[in-house]
Design a protein around this motif. Structure first.
Motif, mmCIF file in Angstrom:
data_model
loop_
_atom_site.group_PDB
_atom_site.id
_atom_site.type_symbol
_atom_site.label_atom_id
_atom_site.label_comp_id
_atom_site.label_asym_id
_atom_site.label_seq_id
_atom_site.Cartn_x
_atom_site.Cartn_y
_atom_site.Cartn_z
ATOM 1 N N LYS A 409 0.840 -1.214 0.000
ATOM 2 C CA LYS A 409 0.000 0.000 0.000
ATOM 3 C C LYS A 409 0.872 1.259 0.000
ATOM 4 C CE LYS A 409 -3.464 -2.880 0.578
ATOM 5 N NZ LYS A 409 -2.732 -4.132 0.677
ATOM 6 N N LEU A 410 2.103 1.119 -0.520
ATOM 7 C CA LEU A 410 3.032 2.234 -0.644
ATOM 8 C C LEU A 410 3.523 2.338 -2.080
ATOM 9 C CD1 LEU A 410 5.263 1.559 2.504
ATOM 10 C CD2 LEU A 410 3.505 3.330 2.302
ATOM 11 N N LYS A 411 3.934 3.525 -2.484
ATOM 12 C CA LYS A 411 4.511 3.725 -3.800
ATOM 13 C C LYS A 411 5.966 3.236 -3.789
ATOM 14 C CE LYS A 411 0.896 5.632 -5.666
ATOM 15 N NZ LYS A 411 0.129 4.910 -6.705
ATOM 16 N N ILE A 412 6.432 2.823 -4.956
ATOM 17 C CA ILE A 412 7.804 2.328 -5.070
ATOM 18 C C ILE A 412 8.806 3.353 -4.573
ATOM 19 C CG2 ILE A 412 9.612 1.824 -6.771
ATOM 20 C CD1 ILE A 412 8.076 -0.609 -6.213
ATOM 21 N N ASP A 413 8.602 4.633 -4.905
ATOM 22 C CA ASP A 413 9.530 5.677 -4.461
ATOM 23 C C ASP A 413 9.582 5.766 -2.934
ATOM 24 O OD1 ASP A 413 10.080 6.244 -7.058
ATOM 25 O OD2 ASP A 413 8.772 8.001 -7.196
ATOM 26 N N GLN A 414 8.422 5.611 -2.299
ATOM 27 C CA GLN A 414 8.397 5.637 -0.837
ATOM 28 C C GLN A 414 9.185 4.473 -0.252
ATOM 29 O OE1 GLN A 414 3.924 5.851 -0.792
ATOM 30 N NE2 GLN A 414 4.294 7.338 0.849
ATOM 31 N N ILE A 415 8.999 3.295 -0.825
ATOM 32 C CA ILE A 415 9.719 2.104 -0.349
ATOM 33 C C ILE A 415 11.215 2.302 -0.527
ATOM 34 C CG2 ILE A 415 10.082 -0.371 -0.733
ATOM 35 C CD1 ILE A 415 7.158 -0.506 -1.662
ATOM 36 N N GLN A 416 11.590 2.784 -1.703
ATOM 37 C CA GLN A 416 13.006 2.985 -2.003
ATOM 38 C C GLN A 416 13.647 3.972 -1.019
ATOM 39 O OE1 GLN A 416 14.478 1.159 -4.194
ATOM 40 N NE2 GLN A 416 16.492 2.109 -4.310
ATOM 41 N N ASN A 417 12.958 5.054 -0.740
ATOM 42 C CA ASN A 417 13.500 6.071 0.163
ATOM 43 C C ASN A 417 13.618 5.569 1.598
ATOM 44 O OD1 ASN A 417 13.700 7.938 -1.907
ATOM 45 N ND2 ASN A 417 11.656 8.792 -1.535
ATOM 46 N N LYS A 418 12.625 4.775 2.038
ATOM 47 C CA LYS A 418 12.621 4.311 3.430
ATOM 48 C C LYS A 418 13.572 3.135 3.661
ATOM 49 C CE LYS A 418 7.991 5.839 4.765
ATOM 50 N NZ LYS A 418 6.686 5.430 5.318
ATOM 51 N N LEU A 419 13.633 2.226 2.716
ATOM 52 C CA LEU A 419 14.412 1.007 2.920
ATOM 53 C C LEU A 419 15.863 1.146 2.495
ATOM 54 C CD1 LEU A 419 12.030 -1.914 1.897
ATOM 55 C CD2 LEU A 419 12.475 -0.979 4.157
ATOM 56 N N PHE A 420 16.145 2.038 1.577
ATOM 57 C CA PHE A 420 17.494 2.091 1.032
ATOM 58 C C PHE A 420 18.100 3.498 1.153
ATOM 59 C CE2 PHE A 420 14.933 -1.039 -1.210
ATOM 60 C CZ PHE A 420 15.607 -2.195 -0.849
ATOM 61 N N GLY A 421 17.678 4.192 2.201
ATOM 62 C CA GLY A 421 18.262 5.493 2.499
ATOM 63 C C GLY A 421 19.363 5.325 3.522
ATOM 64 N N GLU A 422 19.321 6.160 4.538
ATOM 65 C CA GLU A 422 20.354 6.105 5.577
ATOM 66 C C GLU A 422 20.292 4.786 6.347
ATOM 67 O OE1 GLU A 422 20.037 9.482 8.061
ATOM 68 O OE2 GLU A 422 20.496 10.926 6.470
ATOM 69 N N LYS A 423 19.073 4.257 6.557
ATOM 70 C CA LYS A 423 18.913 2.991 7.291
ATOM 71 C C LYS A 423 18.709 1.849 6.304
ATOM 72 C CE LYS A 423 16.711 5.252 11.243
ATOM 73 N NZ LYS A 423 15.499 5.302 12.097
ATOM 74 N N SER A 424 19.579 1.760 5.343
ATOM 75 C CA SER A 424 19.384 0.784 4.266
ATOM 76 C C SER A 424 19.443 -0.646 4.791
ATOM 77 C CB SER A 424 20.443 0.975 3.184
ATOM 78 O OG SER A 424 21.727 0.715 3.696
ATOM 79 N N ILE A 425 18.636 -1.501 4.174
ATOM 80 C CA ILE A 425 18.647 -2.919 4.525
ATOM 81 C C ILE A 425 19.606 -3.639 3.583
ATOM 82 C CG2 ILE A 425 16.285 -2.849 5.407
ATOM 83 C CD1 ILE A 425 15.347 -4.180 2.853
ATOM 84 N N ASN A 426 20.136 -4.776 4.017
ATOM 85 C CA ASN A 426 21.111 -5.499 3.205
ATOM 86 C C ASN A 426 20.433 -6.427 2.209
ATOM 87 O OD1 ASN A 426 20.320 -7.809 4.650
ATOM 88 N ND2 ASN A 426 21.920 -7.464 6.202
ATOM 89 N N LYS A 427 21.235 -7.147 1.435
ATOM 90 C CA LYS A 427 20.731 -8.034 0.373
ATOM 91 C C LYS A 427 19.842 -9.127 0.952
ATOM 92 C CE LYS A 427 22.297 -11.197 -3.257
ATOM 93 N NZ LYS A 427 23.483 -11.763 -3.963
ATOM 94 N N GLU A 428 20.272 -9.738 2.057
ATOM 95 C CA GLU A 428 19.506 -10.828 2.668
ATOM 96 C C GLU A 428 18.129 -10.350 3.116
ATOM 97 O OE1 GLU A 428 19.973 -14.145 6.246
ATOM 98 O OE2 GLU A 428 21.565 -12.689 5.866
#
Length: 601
Positions: A409-428
């Motif tokens: 229920k989120l836009k791709i840009d929102q997901i990208q900004n939240k998950l892969f910004g300063e608190k980025s998640i790793n590959k796993e």
């Protein structure tokens, strides 16, 4: 054993051709097949005589017969008949349809098999499928059918037991020798399940699920009754009380059963019963004691057992699958068989593999019963026509935008900004997150919870946030639909061809996941083609095509009061093959519901 061994593999996309794999150092390998088909295989049954032969059930009322050195033959039941199950023995096959009728297919030109049950002696070799009229004349509805060695067994009207064919060992259970024509088998309690195999013997259970009966040949104690005495009447099997039987089948001189708890028991000949010593009662096989078995396949001497973890064990194969140098022990005891890598790459959930075997051939094939979810698994694996990526630089994963946004229920840009910004998640963590998106699976609870927290989503997902419910909800979201099917409107007489089409909006990834026709269409498209719309030239009504598209999202057929059920049934039945649907069985079941509801033939 011949100079070569036959091993067959059936795969989701590259289905099989009849291949003989030459042995190298007496160790044959699984062979990948080469004939491409779009339909998944529902069941394979093998005959038990040489040369190897088998029958394949792929389509609702069609079968394919393969025999070494001969061309493939195809058979079709009447259009209003749908296959429910098939059974085999020697060179004969019995087909049970949803209408409760039995059909026969057998080689009556071979004098060795004149006693094959319920077949016209004038019938030529595999020329056609014929109905067995006996049951219709007696007004019997057949619920299930199994075959032993040149014998057939039928559970009718819910609890009435009949048997026919060869009875040289008293295996029909009628209390005497001689038989051939269908005869009732008298049992005091209501019969619930019937079992048989390649040997001339027969097993069944009653309303007491742990009370097993057997009759027939018993040279090595394969009846499990505590002796080696042949029985011509049903006799209580010893040592299996306390659990319902999941499946049971027999080879020439051994029998194997699996109970509901997944425990594997064997009895009979010492070389093939899994114990290495003769057993006259069913005894738990030690090597499989810690395994939960879910499937069983037996040839004359060999046995295959599949566990709930998709581990395959086999024994009694002589030169097949030798892993240990100790040939004698490898033959007698369950040995883990390595599955081929090009097969296991499709495995992401339990119990997808199906197995079958006979004296000279063994099969692996995949059966996807969880239709929508499994279609999305294959689409995700292929990564075809993904329209965006998520991830950090050098660690990006292609995805289908509409599906990701639908699930979160989120836009791709929102997901990208939240998950892969300063608190980025790793590959796993990213792969763990995508597995939930496409598979509805949580492989690492803690890491997925962290991802949800970063996205400010409720964790764990609510019952309304399942993959199937999200896809069904996506059907209503016209704004995110990125594709149009242009259906020619023959009712319009507009001279302008471009205006003579009606548009059906849909998500491209849904078409790719569910229809082989559209996958081929996109695969063969060139740069000049418009991949955002396609023209459909079928003679199907727009109304029914809309019903089919909705079915792609919801896995169910919904009708309104003003629609013609007969027209819907006819057109959707044709659509199964035309659109090359992966989930034929589910759509066929939906069609059957309509036929029953409106009492259509």
């Amino acid at each position: 054993m011949s100079n070569s061994s036959s091993v067959y593999l059936i795969e989701t996309k590259n289905f099989f051709s009849f291949v003989t794999q030459e042995k190298k150092n007496n160790r044959p390998k699984w062979t990948k097949s080469s004939i491409k088909k779009t339909q998944t295989i529902k069941k394979i049954v093998c005959g038990d005589e040489s040369p190897p032969h088998f029958l394949v059930w792929k389509k609702p009322n069609k079968l394919e017969f393969y025999q070494k050195y001969n061309k493939k033959r195809k058979y079709q039941l009447p259009k209003n008949e749908t296959i429910k199950d098939i059974a085999s023995s020697c060179f004969s096959y019995l087909i049970l349809t949803e209408s409760g009728k039995v059909w026969s297919l057998a080689d009556m030109n071979n004098v060795l098999y004149k006693e094959i049950p319920l077949l016209d002696a004038n019938q030529s070799t595999f020329e056609e499928i014929r109905p067995v009229t006996f049951f219709e004349e007696k007004k019997l509805f057949v619920n299930s059918v199994v075959m032993g060695c040149a014998s057939g067994y039928y559970l009718c009207n819910g609890d009435q037991l009949y048997a026919s064919g060869s009875n040289d060992h008293g295996n029909l259970g009628i209390g005497q020798y001689g038989g051939e024509e269908p005869m009732p088998v008298y049992v005091q309690d209501k019969v619930t399940k019937i079992f048989s195999g390649s040997a001339p013997n027969f097993f069944f259970t009653t309303i007491k699920p742990d009370l097993l009966y057997s009759c027939g040949s018993n040279y090595n104690g394969e009846l499990g009754i505590g002796s080696t005495v042949e029985k011509i009447s049903p006799t209580v099997v010893q040592n299996i009380k306390g659990s319902e039987i999941l499946t049971l089948t027999s080879g020439d001189y051994h029998s194997i059963l699996i109970n509901k708890e997944g425990q594997t028991f064997g009895c009979g000949r010492k070389e093939t019963n899994g114990h290495g010593v003769q057993k006259t009662v069913f005894t738990l096989i030690p090597q499989l004691k810690e395994k939960k078995a879910v499937q069983l396949a037996i040839g004359s001497n060999q046995t295959l057992v599949l566990t709930d973890q998709n581990e395959l064990y086999g024994w009694g194969f002589d030169e097949y699958f030798q892993i240990k140098e100790d040939k004698e022990n490898n033959q007698r005891f369950p040995t883990k068989i390595k599955l081929p890598g090009f097969f296991t790459k499709y495995l992401d959930s339990k119990d997808q593999i199906r197995i079958a075997c006979e004296p000279n051939v063994s099969f692996l094939y995949l059966d996807f019963s969880n239709t929508l979810l499994q279609d999305l698994r294959i689409l995700y694996k292929s990564q075809k026509f993904c329209d965006c990526e998520i991830g950090t630089l050098g660690n990006q994963f292609p995805v289908h935008k509409a599906l990701v946004e639908c699930r979160t229920k989120l836009k791709i840009d929102q997901i990208q900004n939240k998950l892969f910004g300063e608190k980025s998640i790793n590959k796993e963590q990213t792969l763990n997150f995508l597995k939930w998106i496409y598979y509805d699976e949580i492989s690492d609870l803690e890491k997925l919870e962290q991802t949800f927290n970063l996205l400010e989503l409720t964790f764990p997902p609510s019952v309304d946030n399942t993959l199937e419910k999200d896809i069904a909800q996506l059907y209503k979201d016209d704004d995110s639909k990125d594709f149009k099917i242009l259906v020619k409107n023959d009712d319009e007489e507009d001279e302008d061809e471009e205006d003579n089409y009606e548009e059906i909006p849909v998500h491209k990834f849904i078409l790719l996941a569910r229809s082989g026709l559209f996958r081929e269409m996109f695969d063969n498209a060139n740069e000049k083609d418009n991949l955002n719309e396609v023209q459909d030239y079928t003679n199907k009504s727009i109304e029914n095509l809309n019903i089919l598209i909705k079915y792609f999202y919801t896995n169910s057929i919904e009708m309104t009061a003003d629609q013609d059920p007969e027209l819907i049934v006819d057109e959707l039945s044709d659509a199964v093959e035309y659109y090359q649907l992966n989930d034929q069985s589910n759509l066929v079941n939906e069609i059957l519901k309509i036929k029953k509801q409106f009492e259509l033939n």
